[in-house]
Design a protein around this motif. Structure first.
Motif, PDB file in Angstrom:
ATOM      1  N   SER A   1       0.882  -1.210  -0.180  1.00  0.00           N
ATOM      2  CA  SER A   1      -0.119   0.080  -0.113  1.00  0.00           C
ATOM      3  C   SER A   1       0.830   1.450   0.138  1.00  0.00           C
ATOM      4  O   SER A   1       0.315   2.294  -0.655  1.00  0.00           O
ATOM      5  CB  SER A   1      -0.941   0.325   1.160  1.00  0.00           C
ATOM      6  N   ILE A   2       2.062   1.166   0.391  1.00  0.00           N
ATOM      7  CA  ILE A   2       3.003   2.345   0.851  1.00  0.00           C
ATOM      8  C   ILE A   2       4.277   2.307  -0.074  1.00  0.00           C
ATOM      9  O   ILE A   2       5.009   3.173   0.024  1.00  0.00           O
ATOM     10  CB  ILE A   2       3.165   2.654   2.156  1.00  0.00           C
ATOM     11  N   ASP A   3       4.226   1.037  -0.989  1.00  0.00           N
ATOM     12  CA  ASP A   3       5.263   0.904  -1.875  1.00  0.00           C
ATOM     13  C   ASP A   3       6.644   0.846  -0.816  1.00  0.00           C
ATOM     14  O   ASP A   3       7.510   1.518  -1.014  1.00  0.00           O
ATOM     15  CB  ASP A   3       5.557   1.673  -2.807  1.00  0.00           C
ATOM     16  N   PHE A   4       6.690  -0.086   0.344  1.00  0.00           N
ATOM     17  CA  PHE A   4       7.862  -0.212   1.366  1.00  0.00           C
ATOM     18  C   PHE A   4       9.113  -0.695   0.367  1.00  0.00           C
ATOM     19  O   PHE A   4       8.818  -1.749  -0.401  1.00  0.00           O
ATOM     20  CB  PHE A   4       7.437  -0.796   2.442  1.00  0.00           C
ATOM     21  N   LYS A   5      10.038   0.049   0.625  1.00  0.00           N
ATOM     22  CA  LYS A   5      11.474  -0.485  -0.173  1.00  0.00           C
ATOM     23  C   LYS A   5      12.505  -1.136   0.937  1.00  0.00           C
ATOM     24  O   LYS A   5      12.871  -2.348   0.830  1.00  0.00           O
ATOM     25  CB  LYS A   5      12.051   0.622  -0.846  1.00  0.00           C
ATOM     26  N   SER A   6      12.510  -0.408   2.025  1.00  0.00           N
ATOM     27  CA  SER A   6      13.665  -0.814   3.020  1.00  0.00           C
ATOM     28  C   SER A   6      13.824  -0.049   4.372  1.00  0.00           C
ATOM     29  O   SER A   6      12.950   1.104   4.228  1.00  0.00           O
ATOM     30  CB  SER A   6      15.095  -1.013   2.582  1.00  0.00           C
TER      31      SER A   6
ATOM     32  N   THR B   1     -12.042   4.480   8.846  1.00  0.00           N
ATOM     33  CA  THR B   1     -12.733   5.633   8.754  1.00  0.00           C
ATOM     34  C   THR B   1     -11.827   6.604   8.515  1.00  0.00           C
ATOM     35  O   THR B   1     -12.275   7.962   8.299  1.00  0.00           O
ATOM     36  CB  THR B   1     -13.702   5.903   9.710  1.00  0.00           C
ATOM     37  N   TRP B   2     -10.566   6.480   8.543  1.00  0.00           N
ATOM     38  CA  TRP B   2      -9.721   7.665   8.644  1.00  0.00           C
ATOM     39  C   TRP B   2      -8.779   8.086   7.282  1.00  0.00           C
ATOM     40  O   TRP B   2      -8.458   8.981   7.125  1.00  0.00           O
ATOM     41  CB  TRP B   2      -8.355   7.361   9.534  1.00  0.00           C
ATOM     42  N   SER B   3      -9.429   7.032   6.199  1.00  0.00           N
ATOM     43  CA  SER B   3      -8.887   7.458   4.798  1.00  0.00           C
ATOM     44  C   SER B   3      -9.519   6.374   3.958  1.00  0.00           C
ATOM     45  O   SER B   3      -9.495   5.252   4.112  1.00  0.00           O
ATOM     46  CB  SER B   3      -7.499   7.146   4.835  1.00  0.00           C
ATOM     47  N   PRO B   4     -10.002   7.123   2.661  1.00  0.00           N
ATOM     48  CA  PRO B   4     -10.473   5.990   1.736  1.00  0.00           C
ATOM     49  C   PRO B   4      -9.489   5.211   1.107  1.00  0.00           C
ATOM     50  O   PRO B   4      -9.633   4.209   0.631  1.00  0.00           O
ATOM     51  CB  PRO B   4     -11.190   7.100   0.813  1.00  0.00           C
ATOM     52  N   LEU B   5      -8.279   5.773   0.905  1.00  0.00           N
ATOM     53  CA  LEU B   5      -7.291   5.084   0.616  1.00  0.00           C
ATOM     54  C   LEU B   5      -6.715   3.744   1.338  1.00  0.00           C
ATOM     55  O   LEU B   5      -6.294   2.880   0.629  1.00  0.00           O
ATOM     56  CB  LEU B   5      -5.884   5.890   0.348  1.00  0.00           C
ATOM     57  N   TYR B   6      -7.009   3.691   2.625  1.00  0.00           N
ATOM     58  CA  TYR B   6      -6.977   2.439   3.257  1.00  0.00           C
ATOM     59  C   TYR B   6      -7.607   1.441   2.941  1.00  0.00           C
ATOM     60  O   TYR B   6      -7.321   0.311   2.495  1.00  0.00           O
ATOM     61  CB  TYR B   6      -7.124   2.849   4.917  1.00  0.00           C
ATOM     62  N   ASP B   7      -8.977   1.747   2.830  1.00  0.00           N
ATOM     63  CA  ASP B   7      -9.814   0.578   2.222  1.00  0.00           C
ATOM     64  C   ASP B   7      -9.713   0.332   0.720  1.00  0.00           C
ATOM     65  O   ASP B   7      -9.789  -0.697   0.355  1.00  0.00           O
ATOM     66  CB  ASP B   7     -11.154   1.227   2.224  1.00  0.00           C
ATOM     67  N   MET B   8      -9.129   1.275  -0.134  1.00  0.00           N
ATOM     68  CA  MET B   8      -8.723   0.818  -1.347  1.00  0.00           C
ATOM     69  C   MET B   8      -7.643   0.322  -1.629  1.00  0.00           C
ATOM     70  O   MET B   8      -7.146  -0.289  -2.898  1.00  0.00           O
ATOM     71  CB  MET B   8      -8.677   2.448  -2.262  1.00  0.00           C
ATOM     72  N   ALA B   9      -6.625   0.250  -0.574  1.00  0.00           N
ATOM     73  CA  ALA B   9      -5.312  -0.550  -0.920  1.00  0.00           C
ATOM     74  C   ALA B   9      -5.320  -1.854  -0.498  1.00  0.00           C
ATOM     75  O   ALA B   9      -4.642  -2.598  -0.865  1.00  0.00           O
ATOM     76  CB  ALA B   9      -4.399   0.130   0.319  1.00  0.00           C
ATOM     77  N   LEU B  10      -6.633  -2.483  -0.512  1.00  0.00           N
ATOM     78  CA  LEU B  10      -6.627  -3.920  -0.724  1.00  0.00           C
ATOM     79  C   LEU B  10      -6.375  -4.442  -2.041  1.00  0.00           C
ATOM     80  O   LEU B  10      -6.008  -5.575  -2.303  1.00  0.00           O
ATOM     81  CB  LEU B  10      -8.039  -4.152  -0.343  1.00  0.00           C
ATOM     82  N   ILE B  11      -6.254  -3.520  -3.047  1.00  0.00           N
ATOM     83  CA  ILE B  11      -6.080  -3.890  -4.386  1.00  0.00           C
ATOM     84  C   ILE B  11      -5.211  -2.798  -4.983  1.00  0.00           C
ATOM     85  O   ILE B  11      -5.506  -1.970  -5.607  1.00  0.00           O
ATOM     86  CB  ILE B  11      -7.355  -3.827  -5.323  1.00  0.00           C
ATOM     87  N   THR B  12      -3.825  -3.021  -4.739  1.00  0.00           N
ATOM     88  CA  THR B  12      -2.923  -2.063  -5.321  1.00  0.00           C
ATOM     89  C   THR B  12      -2.153  -2.435  -6.616  1.00  0.00           C
ATOM     90  O   THR B  12      -1.787  -1.643  -7.405  1.00  0.00           O
ATOM     91  CB  THR B  12      -1.911  -1.776  -4.191  1.00  0.00           C
ATOM     92  N   THR B  13      -2.088  -3.869  -6.645  1.00  0.00           N
ATOM     93  CA  THR B  13      -1.714  -4.418  -8.082  1.00  0.00           C
ATOM     94  C   THR B  13      -2.485  -5.701  -8.419  1.00  0.00           C
ATOM     95  O   THR B  13      -3.174  -6.162  -7.638  1.00  0.00           O
ATOM     96  CB  THR B  13      -0.230  -4.716  -7.770  1.00  0.00           C
ATOM     97  N   PRO B  14      -2.506  -5.974  -9.502  1.00  0.00           N
ATOM     98  CA  PRO B  14      -3.119  -7.113  -9.729  1.00  0.00           C
ATOM     99  C   PRO B  14      -2.657  -8.301  -9.265  1.00  0.00           C
ATOM    100  O   PRO B  14      -3.494  -9.477  -8.879  1.00  0.00           O
ATOM    101  CB  PRO B  14      -2.933  -7.323 -11.404  1.00  0.00           C
TER     102      PRO B  14
ATOM    103  N   GLY C   1      -8.832 -12.314  -5.907  1.00  0.00           N
ATOM    104  CA  GLY C   1      -9.235 -12.711  -7.203  1.00  0.00           C
ATOM    105  C   GLY C   1      -8.706 -12.275  -8.214  1.00  0.00           C
ATOM    106  O   GLY C   1      -8.786 -12.764  -9.239  1.00  0.00           O
ATOM    107  N   GLU C   2      -7.487 -11.604  -8.189  1.00  0.00           N
ATOM    108  CA  GLU C   2      -6.485 -11.060  -9.126  1.00  0.00           C
ATOM    109  C   GLU C   2      -7.302 -10.142 -10.042  1.00  0.00           C
ATOM    110  O   GLU C   2      -7.007 -10.214 -11.211  1.00  0.00           O
ATOM    111  CB  GLU C   2      -5.532 -12.049  -9.567  1.00  0.00           C
ATOM    112  N   TRP C   3      -8.027  -9.514  -9.596  1.00  0.00           N
ATOM    113  CA  TRP C   3      -8.886  -8.517 -10.514  1.00  0.00           C
ATOM    114  C   TRP C   3      -7.736  -7.561 -10.961  1.00  0.00           C
ATOM    115  O   TRP C   3      -7.083  -6.957 -10.585  1.00  0.00           O
ATOM    116  CB  TRP C   3      -9.803  -7.746  -9.514  1.00  0.00           C
ATOM    117  N   ASN C   4      -8.058  -7.279 -12.636  1.00  0.00           N
ATOM    118  CA  ASN C   4      -6.976  -6.482 -13.257  1.00  0.00           C
ATOM    119  C   ASN C   4      -7.822  -5.467 -14.333  1.00  0.00           C
ATOM    120  O   ASN C   4      -7.869  -5.917 -15.412  1.00  0.00           O
ATOM    121  CB  ASN C   4      -5.840  -7.635 -14.001  1.00  0.00           C
ATOM    122  N   ASP C   5      -8.245  -4.462 -13.726  1.00  0.00           N
ATOM    123  CA  ASP C   5      -8.903  -3.510 -14.416  1.00  0.00           C
ATOM    124  C   ASP C   5      -8.256  -2.186 -14.851  1.00  0.00           C
ATOM    125  O   ASP C   5      -7.582  -1.672 -13.808  1.00  0.00           O
ATOM    126  CB  ASP C   5     -10.210  -3.012 -13.913  1.00  0.00           C
ATOM    127  N   PRO C   6      -7.800  -2.028 -15.945  1.00  0.00           N
ATOM    128  CA  PRO C   6      -6.741  -0.990 -16.275  1.00  0.00           C
ATOM    129  C   PRO C   6      -7.260   0.452 -15.817  1.00  0.00           C
ATOM    130  O   PRO C   6      -6.372   1.089 -15.362  1.00  0.00           O
ATOM    131  CB  PRO C   6      -6.584  -0.813 -17.682  1.00  0.00           C
TER     132      PRO C   6
END
Length: 517
Positions: free
Chosen positions: A134-139, A422-435, A442-447
């Motif tokens: 969700s935050i693209d953690f690197k290191s 309830t603190w951010s819509p992006l938290y709920d949306m982060a369930l699907i960050t990449t296919p 379900g590996e949904w992949n909508d462009p």
């Protein structure tokens, strides 16, 4: 059916009382009845809310999300953000230790993040599977004993909320363990330590430091809702989760306990599996078509499911984001079986001579969510009524269903609940960050959806970000990778022996629980 269930509960309660003397827990002990056992105590490999709720008393975090959605320091005291928003430097409190006495420094914080992200470990828990993508953690790297730098691949507005759920542990202790040992014998950094774990029976924690009022917390695993309620009424447990709707009245009238009713944030949905794992199975070609999935939305009478099976009135969800952060322009799909039939005909799936358009399997857990088995059966019936013959397969949660959905192998339709906020819509949306992200089950992949993330990242103002978010939610609504259901209400049974307040976000925070005056 309702009277039968109530009568069955009354009989069960009578049998319970006949064989069990009422025995309140010791004054220094708190007992919680859960519906499902933990699957692991490795700090990087837990993902169910029940499991995480226990673990949050064993491990500390840099920040904590409070009941009102605010984010406050825990192990950290402050942080700085680089100009490009891709580096966060956290300062931690001096004098922190793990339960074995090992000093906890910035090196241990960095290790906790890097160990969870290390692909060699194969972790699929909450941190590597959801928080980090969700935050693209690197290191992460220590700057000195009290400062740790966390590096990200992109700027993100949800960093504090995400890292507040990463469990911190001591490097020296965990480097000595095998992964199997780490899963069953954690060395914590929080207020409590794991003393015993009797699988399928109970988990016992003992206090090692503040915060926390009770010296001992016992989590009893009680899969049957009627048994949990009976134990609560008898005074043998202090808190129970997932109270069955038809048992609320009995608990409220018991004189020993009451039910706290909370509008929860967990999204209950039926997902579609778009992977190749179901290639050649019945109905798989049909559900890969968006017009078919949209047609199926109209087949479900979600308000009736809520009222009859969950005993609460609900408005059907119009997306995967909790109100009030959702897209206000989207309206819930109404129950309209005639429209479902019309759209299925138009999609090329007419009823055959036997009345069936195509067949599907719906897999679902039994006992994980509120009345989940009956909800799944009702969905199967609604779909069958419009010609989508649905075979419902109910499965045990911890050892059967959990590994299946984690491996993106549940389906081709699967009932699931995803925790929200309830603190951010992006938290709920982060369930699907990449296919292929761990929580895109379900590996949904909508462009349109995935291009939307670029627009969110590029937004320079809150208004631009909101426009991008609404566009993504519209794409989700139109493509229908989920059959949208409801935001689950949460019913907690609480003994009058204690004072404790349930939260909306399903976090069971027991640090402030105390004996009633």
């Amino acid at each position: 059916m309702k009277h039968f269930r109530n009568a069955a509960f009354a009989v069960a309660l009578g049998l319970f009382y006949s064989g069990h003397a009422k025995a309140a827990p010791d004054s220094d002990t708190l007992i919680v009845g859960l519906s499902a056992d933990a699957s692991s105590f490795d700090p990087a490999n837990m993902d169910s809310r029940d499991n995480l709720n226990i673990a949050q008393h064993i491990f500390g975090t840099l920040y904590s999300i409070k009941a009102d959605g605010s984010i406050e320091p825990n192990f950290a005291t402050a942080y700085k953000v680089s100009q490009d928003g891709k580096e966060y430097t956290f300062t931690i409190k001096p004098g922190l230790t793990c339960e074995d006495g090992e000093a906890l420094t910035a090196e241990d914080v960095a290790y906790s993040f890097n160990r969870a992200a290390d692909p060699k470990n194969g972790f699929t828990g909450h941190a590597p599977g959801f928080l980090f993508p969700s935050i693209d953690f690197k290191s992460a790297e220590p700057v000195d004993d009290l400062n740790v730098k966390i590096k990200l691949g992109k700027k993100s507005g949800v960093v504090l909320g995400m890292i507040s759920q990463v469990f911190i542990h001591c490097k020296d202790s965990y480097e000595k363990m095998t992964l199997d040992q780490a899963a069953s014998k954690p060395v914590g950094s929080g207020s409590y330590k794991l003393v015993t774990w009797d699988h399928g029976s109970q988990i016992v924690l003992e206090k090692v430091k503040d915060p926390g009022v009770f010296k001992k917390i016992i989590f009893r695993i009680i899969p049957e809702a009627s048994t949990r309620s009976a134990e609560l009424i008898a005074g043998n447990v202090d808190i129970i989760t997932n109270v069955a709707p038809d048992q609320i009245e009995a608990i409220d009238n018991s004189g020993t306990a009451a039910v706290q009713k909370v509008q929860g944030t967990r999204r209950i949905f039926v997902g579609f599996n778009f992977t190749d794992k179901f290639k050649g199975t019945k109905g798989i070609d049909a559900i890969k078509k968006p017009d078919v999935r949209r047609a199926m939305q109209y087949a479900l009478d979600v308000p009736s499911i809520c009222e009859q099976l969950l005993k609460f009135k609900c408005e059907r969800a119009a997306g995967l984001v909790n109100p009030p952060n959702d897209n206000p322009d989207l309206k819930p799909y109404p129950y309209n079986p005639a429209q479902a039939e019309k759209l299925l005909d138009a999609a090329g799936y007419r009823r055959g001579a036997d009345g069936v358009r195509f067949e599907l399997k719906l897999q679902a857990p039994r006992g994980r969510y509120l009345n989940d088995a009956n909800v799944a059966l009702a969905i199967g019936q609604y779909l069958s009524d419009v010609g989508v013959k649905t075979d419902v397969e109910l499965m045990e949660w911890a050892s059967v269903y959990t590994p299946l959905y984690r491996d993106h192998a549940a389906g081709p339709m699967f009932l699931l609940g995803a925790g929200g906020a309830t603190w951010s819509p992006l938290y709920d949306m982060a369930l699907i960050t990449t296919p292929k992200s761990e929580t895109n089950f379900g590996e949904w992949n909508d462009p349109h959806w995935f291009k939307g993330w670029d627009a969110v990242d590029a937004a320079k103002t809150p208004e631009e970000e909101r426009t991008a978010i609404n566009g993504m939610l519209k794409a989700f609504y139109d493509d229908s990778p989920w059959l949208l259901l409801y935001f689950q209400p949460d019913f907690y049974g609480v003994s009058k022996r204690i004072t404790w307040q349930a939260r909306r976000d399903e976090f069971i925070d027991l640090f402030d629980a105390k004996l009633a005056q």
